[in-house]
Design an enzyme around this catalytic site. Structure first.
Site, PDB file in Angstrom:
ATOM      1  N   ASN A  11       0.858  -1.186   0.000  1.00  0.00           N
ATOM      2  CA  ASN A  11       0.000   0.000   0.000  1.00  0.00           C
ATOM      3  C   ASN A  11       0.900   1.245   0.000  1.00  0.00           C
ATOM      4  O   ASN A  11       1.701   1.436   0.925  1.00  0.00           O
ATOM      5  CB  ASN A  11      -0.895  -0.028   1.250  1.00  0.00           C
ATOM      6  CG  ASN A  11      -1.823   1.165   1.320  1.00  0.00           C
ATOM      7  OD1 ASN A  11      -1.395   2.297   1.087  1.00  0.00           O
ATOM      8  ND2 ASN A  11      -3.068   0.952   1.669  1.00  0.00           N
ATOM      9  N   HIS A  14       1.005   6.296   1.683  1.00  0.00           N
ATOM     10  CA  HIS A  14       1.765   7.277   2.463  1.00  0.00           C
ATOM     11  C   HIS A  14       2.949   7.868   1.701  1.00  0.00           C
ATOM     12  O   HIS A  14       3.570   8.813   2.182  1.00  0.00           O
ATOM     13  CB  HIS A  14       2.121   6.699   3.834  1.00  0.00           C
ATOM     14  CG  HIS A  14       0.869   6.407   4.605  1.00  0.00           C
ATOM     15  ND1 HIS A  14      -0.058   7.386   4.884  1.00  0.00           N
ATOM     16  CD2 HIS A  14       0.338   5.242   5.064  1.00  0.00           C
ATOM     17  CE1 HIS A  14      -1.091   6.847   5.526  1.00  0.00           C
ATOM     18  NE2 HIS A  14      -0.870   5.550   5.631  1.00  0.00           N
ATOM     19  N   HIS A  47      -5.650   3.582  -1.550  1.00  0.00           N
ATOM     20  CA  HIS A  47      -6.967   3.902  -0.998  1.00  0.00           C
ATOM     21  C   HIS A  47      -7.363   5.285  -1.503  1.00  0.00           C
ATOM     22  O   HIS A  47      -6.745   6.285  -1.124  1.00  0.00           O
ATOM     23  CB  HIS A  47      -6.887   3.878   0.532  1.00  0.00           C
ATOM     24  CG  HIS A  47      -8.205   4.063   1.225  1.00  0.00           C
ATOM     25  ND1 HIS A  47      -8.337   3.891   2.586  1.00  0.00           N
ATOM     26  CD2 HIS A  47      -9.449   4.394   0.778  1.00  0.00           C
ATOM     27  CE1 HIS A  47      -9.595   4.115   2.930  1.00  0.00           C
ATOM     28  NE2 HIS A  47     -10.288   4.437   1.852  1.00  0.00           N
ATOM     29  N   ARG A  49      -9.501   7.899  -0.903  1.00  0.00           N
ATOM     30  CA  ARG A  49     -10.433   8.328   0.142  1.00  0.00           C
ATOM     31  C   ARG A  49     -11.334   9.438  -0.380  1.00  0.00           C
ATOM     32  O   ARG A  49     -10.961  10.200  -1.264  1.00  0.00           O
ATOM     33  CB  ARG A  49      -9.661   8.826   1.374  1.00  0.00           C
ATOM     34  CG  ARG A  49      -8.874   7.736   2.079  1.00  0.00           C
ATOM     35  CD  ARG A  49      -8.319   8.267   3.392  1.00  0.00           C
ATOM     36  NE  ARG A  49      -9.364   8.376   4.379  1.00  0.00           N
ATOM     37  CZ  ARG A  49      -9.569   7.511   5.368  1.00  0.00           C
ATOM     38  NH1 ARG A  49      -8.776   6.480   5.534  1.00  0.00           N
ATOM     39  NH2 ARG A  49     -10.554   7.681   6.212  1.00  0.00           N
ATOM     40  N   ARG A  53      -7.152  12.728   0.802  1.00  0.00           N
ATOM     41  CA  ARG A  53      -6.058  13.247   1.647  1.00  0.00           C
ATOM     42  C   ARG A  53      -4.684  12.758   1.170  1.00  0.00           C
ATOM     43  O   ARG A  53      -3.676  13.350   1.495  1.00  0.00           O
ATOM     44  CB  ARG A  53      -6.272  12.888   3.109  1.00  0.00           C
ATOM     45  CG  ARG A  53      -6.155  11.421   3.388  1.00  0.00           C
ATOM     46  CD  ARG A  53      -6.205  11.139   4.878  1.00  0.00           C
ATOM     47  NE  ARG A  53      -7.541  11.313   5.434  1.00  0.00           N
ATOM     48  CZ  ARG A  53      -7.937  10.768   6.574  1.00  0.00           C
ATOM     49  NH1 ARG A  53      -7.091  10.044   7.278  1.00  0.00           N
ATOM     50  NH2 ARG A  53      -9.153  10.943   7.029  1.00  0.00           N
ATOM     51  N   GLU A  74      -8.631   0.316  -2.719  1.00  0.00           N
ATOM     52  CA  GLU A  74      -9.454   0.355  -1.495  1.00  0.00           C
ATOM     53  C   GLU A  74     -10.364   1.556  -1.597  1.00  0.00           C
ATOM     54  O   GLU A  74      -9.920   2.656  -1.973  1.00  0.00           O
ATOM     55  CB  GLU A  74      -8.564   0.563  -0.264  1.00  0.00           C
ATOM     56  CG  GLU A  74      -7.797  -0.630   0.154  1.00  0.00           C
ATOM     57  CD  GLU A  74      -6.859  -0.275   1.304  1.00  0.00           C
ATOM     58  OE1 GLU A  74      -6.983   0.826   1.882  1.00  0.00           O
ATOM     59  OE2 GLU A  74      -6.007  -1.090   1.598  1.00  0.00           O
ATOM     60  N   THR A 105      -8.293   3.656   8.541  1.00  0.00           N
ATOM     61  CA  THR A 105      -9.496   2.821   8.649  1.00  0.00           C
ATOM     62  C   THR A 105      -9.549   2.177  10.031  1.00  0.00           C
ATOM     63  O   THR A 105      -8.597   1.524  10.447  1.00  0.00           O
ATOM     64  CB  THR A 105      -9.461   1.722   7.561  1.00  0.00           C
ATOM     65  OG1 THR A 105      -9.059   2.319   6.333  1.00  0.00           O
ATOM     66  CG2 THR A 105     -10.820   1.083   7.390  1.00  0.00           C
ATOM     67  N   GLU A 155     -10.980  -9.357   3.149  1.00  0.00           N
ATOM     68  CA  GLU A 155      -9.700  -8.983   3.747  1.00  0.00           C
ATOM     69  C   GLU A 155      -9.942  -8.889   5.244  1.00  0.00           C
ATOM     70  O   GLU A 155     -10.769  -8.086   5.705  1.00  0.00           O
ATOM     71  CB  GLU A 155      -9.181  -7.650   3.191  1.00  0.00           C
ATOM     72  CG  GLU A 155      -7.848  -7.273   3.853  1.00  0.00           C
ATOM     73  CD  GLU A 155      -7.107  -6.136   3.159  1.00  0.00           C
ATOM     74  OE1 GLU A 155      -7.212  -6.018   1.925  1.00  0.00           O
ATOM     75  OE2 GLU A 155      -6.431  -5.374   3.863  1.00  0.00           O
ATOM     76  N   HIS A 194      -3.718  -4.403   7.628  1.00  0.00           N
ATOM     77  CA  HIS A 194      -3.853  -3.250   8.520  1.00  0.00           C
ATOM     78  C   HIS A 194      -2.961  -3.373   9.743  1.00  0.00           C
ATOM     79  O   HIS A 194      -3.100  -4.295  10.534  1.00  0.00           O
ATOM     80  CB  HIS A 194      -5.294  -2.984   8.972  1.00  0.00           C
ATOM     81  CG  HIS A 194      -5.497  -1.509   9.235  1.00  0.00           C
ATOM     82  ND1 HIS A 194      -5.066  -0.900  10.384  1.00  0.00           N
ATOM     83  CD2 HIS A 194      -6.019  -0.541   8.463  1.00  0.00           C
ATOM     84  CE1 HIS A 194      -5.334   0.387  10.305  1.00  0.00           C
ATOM     85  NE2 HIS A 194      -5.897   0.640   9.140  1.00  0.00           N
TER      86      HIS A 194
HETATM   87  N1  PXP Z   1      -5.907  -3.007   4.200  1.00  0.00           N
HETATM   88  C1  PXP Z   1      -6.874  -2.086   4.336  1.00  0.00           C
HETATM   89  C2  PXP Z   1      -8.274  -2.477   4.003  1.00  0.00           C
HETATM   90  C3  PXP Z   1      -6.591  -0.762   4.736  1.00  0.00           C
HETATM   91  O1  PXP Z   1      -7.590   0.137   4.871  1.00  0.00           O
HETATM   92  C4  PXP Z   1      -5.257  -0.408   4.974  1.00  0.00           C
HETATM   93  C5  PXP Z   1      -4.923   1.005   5.315  1.00  0.00           C
HETATM   94  O2  PXP Z   1      -5.169   1.822   4.218  1.00  0.00           O
HETATM   95  C6  PXP Z   1      -4.273  -1.394   4.815  1.00  0.00           C
HETATM   96  C7  PXP Z   1      -4.621  -2.703   4.453  1.00  0.00           C
HETATM   97  C8  PXP Z   1      -2.827  -1.119   5.054  1.00  0.00           C
HETATM   98  O3  PXP Z   1      -2.658  -0.811   6.409  1.00  0.00           O
HETATM   99  P1  PXP Z   1      -1.257  -0.279   6.938  1.00  0.00           P
HETATM  100  O4  PXP Z   1      -0.961   0.984   6.188  1.00  0.00           O
HETATM  101  O5  PXP Z   1      -1.470  -0.101   8.381  1.00  0.00           O
HETATM  102  O6  PXP Z   1      -0.243  -1.356   6.611  1.00  0.00           O
END
Ligand code: PXP
Length: 242
Positions: A11, A14, A47, A49, A53, A74, A105, A155, A194
């Site tokens: 992901n 960031h 994601h 959003r 953001r 996402e 989330t 998931e 997550h």
């Molecule tokens: N899976 C889902 C559904 C999420 O919402 C997120 C955060 O955007 C992640 C995985 C990844 O989480 P993290 O950034 O904490 O590894």
């Protein structure tokens, strides 16, 4: 017996967070995705959003055209984002709950309490040939409901385990294992994500039937010290060892 390895979805939200913090054109999200793929990522997750953001619509469109692996989008089940998904056609959509004021989330979807709206969205995305995954907590009723809504994949929310310690962590890990077994028995593909870090990933990998782990924040944070490719390789190596 042939074992398939657990896939890593990175992901890269960031990377975009850093860009949006200053409104610059760098760091380049597409280049970040390319480096993740070169380091062994099996897919890229973003994601989109509602408040935009971090990831922007243009990022999703560009990634669709440049990724060599899978694009997992996402998103919340809201009409304008569903429209983006139908236009861009990611390989996979993971439907998540979204609150404007949350830092990230906070929990799984209430699939069990969802009405026909969610069922219709799952159907629309399925019909468009996009694999749908529902982000759910490790609760039997939510797994059952995800299956009943017609999603081929879930998931599992690993945040509760990753944030727990001691007996709470043992209990949360056990819940994840039982949820994965239940989902697999229903014929669902099982992803998880997550809050996963290098400290928690080995325990998460004891959850059965895992197809993909989606990991973002800890990899991007680690990249500050070792670089993005090295951070992805480190996590990839852990998954390959499982
Ligand atoms: N899976 C889902 C559904 C999420 O919402 C997120 C955060 O955007 C992640 C995985 C990844 O989480 P993290 O950034 O904490 O590894």
């Amino acid at each position: 017996m042939l074992f398939s390895r657990v896939r890593l979805g990175v992901n890269i939200d960031h990377v975009a967070t850093l860009r949006q913090a200053r409104g610059t054109s760098y760091p380049d999200v597409t280049e970040a995705a390319r480096l993740c793929e070169a380091a062994g990522a099996d897919g890229i997750t973003v994601h989109l959003r509602e408040d935009r953001r971090h990831i922007q619509d243009a990022d999703v469109r560009t990634l669709r055209g440049t990724l060599r692996t899978r694009l997992n989008l996402e998103m919340a089940d809201v009409p304008d984002i569903v429209a983006v998904a139908l236009e861009v056609h990611p390989d996979e959509v993971c439907l998540v709950p979204e609150k404007r004021r949350e830092l990230t989330t906070e929990g799984g979807l209430d699939a069990a309490g969802a009405g026909n709206g969610l069922r219709a969205t799952v159907h629309t995305l399925n019909e468009a040939g996009i694999e749908v995954s529902l982000f759910v907590d490790a609760e039997p009723a939510q797994i059952e409901a995800a299956h009943a809504l017609g999603a081929p994949c879930i998931e599992l929310h690993t945040g509760a385990y990753c944030g727990a310690s001691g007996a709470d962590a043992t209990r949360e890990l056990d819940r994840l294992r039982r949820a994965a077994a239940q989902a697999n028995a229903l014929g669902l593909r099982v992803n998880a994500g997550h809050g996963i870090t290098l400290q928690t990933v080995d325990a998460i990998l004891t959850v059965p039937h895992l197809d993909t782990l989606n990991i973002g924040h800890s990899i991007v944070a680690r990249a500050v010290f070792v670089g993005l490719e090295a951070a992805v390789r480190e996590m990839r190596a852990r998954l390959s060892r499982s």
